[in-house]
Motif scaffolding. Structure first.
Motif, short mmCIF file in Angstrom:
data_model
loop_
_atom_site.label_atom_id
_atom_site.label_comp_id
_atom_site.label_asym_id
_atom_site.label_seq_id
_atom_site.Cartn_x
_atom_site.Cartn_y
_atom_site.Cartn_z
N PHE A 82 58.37 -0.63 39.51
CA PHE A 82 57.48 -0.18 40.58
C PHE A 82 57.36 1.34 40.63
O PHE A 82 56.97 1.90 41.66
CB PHE A 82 57.94 -0.75 41.93
N ASP A 83 57.70 2.00 39.53
CA ASP A 83 57.57 3.47 39.40
C ASP A 83 58.27 4.23 40.52
O ASP A 83 57.77 5.25 41.01
CB ASP A 83 56.10 3.88 39.32
N ALA A 84 59.43 3.75 40.93
CA ALA A 84 60.19 4.40 42.00
C ALA A 84 61.43 5.12 41.48
O ALA A 84 62.19 5.69 42.26
CB ALA A 84 60.59 3.35 43.05
N ASP A 85 61.62 5.13 40.17
CA ASP A 85 62.82 5.73 39.56
C ASP A 85 63.08 7.16 40.02
O ASP A 85 64.20 7.50 40.41
CB ASP A 85 62.70 5.74 38.03
N ALA A 86 62.07 8.00 39.94
CA ALA A 86 62.27 9.42 40.26
C ALA A 86 62.65 9.60 41.72
O ALA A 86 63.57 10.37 42.03
CB ALA A 86 61.00 10.22 39.94
N ALA A 87 61.98 8.89 42.61
CA ALA A 87 62.29 9.01 44.04
C ALA A 87 63.69 8.52 44.35
O ALA A 87 64.41 9.13 45.14
CB ALA A 87 61.26 8.24 44.87
N VAL A 88 64.10 7.43 43.72
CA VAL A 88 65.44 6.86 43.93
C VAL A 88 66.49 7.85 43.42
O VAL A 88 67.49 8.11 44.10
CB VAL A 88 65.57 5.49 43.24
#
Length: 118
Positions: A82-88
């Protein structure tokens, strides 16, 4: 003592998704405030997208999120999907990959956790 695993699966697309998120965070806070309880708060599936939004100090539910952030973890596979890697990663939240990249729900059940999904 209660063992509870709150799993946030709701995405960020609709008002009802926001309602599910808030209900999940409120439930998590209730468990977190009881020192005898054990809590796992897992953002899974589309729920991983909430991290970026909730990290914004201007978000309506930022303070509620901050009250339980230390208990939070994110599905490793889903954060990527869900393209949340950077934010996580920026948020410093643990990514769980116990079961083919996902959290192990079976392990939680085996450890007598009640699984509550939102």
């Amino acid at each position: 003592m209660v063992n509870a695993a709150i799993v946030v699966l709701a995405g960020t697309e609709s008002h009802s998704d926001t309602g599910r998120l808030v209900n999940g965070l409120e439930a998590a806070r209730e468990f977190a405030e009881n020192e005898d309880d054990e809590l796992e708060l897992i953002f899974d599936g589309a729920g991983t997208q909430w991290i970026e939004e909730l990290e914004d100090e201007d978000h309506d539910y930022h303070d509620l999120y901050r009250s339980v952030k230390d208990e939070a973890a994110v599905c490793d596979y889903c954060a990527s999907a869900f393209d949340a890697d950077a934010a996580v990663e920026d948020a410093g939240i643990v990514q769980i990959d116990e079961n083919d990249g996902h959290p192990s729900i079976r392990s939680l059940v085996s450890d007598d956790y009640e699984i509550i999904t939102f």
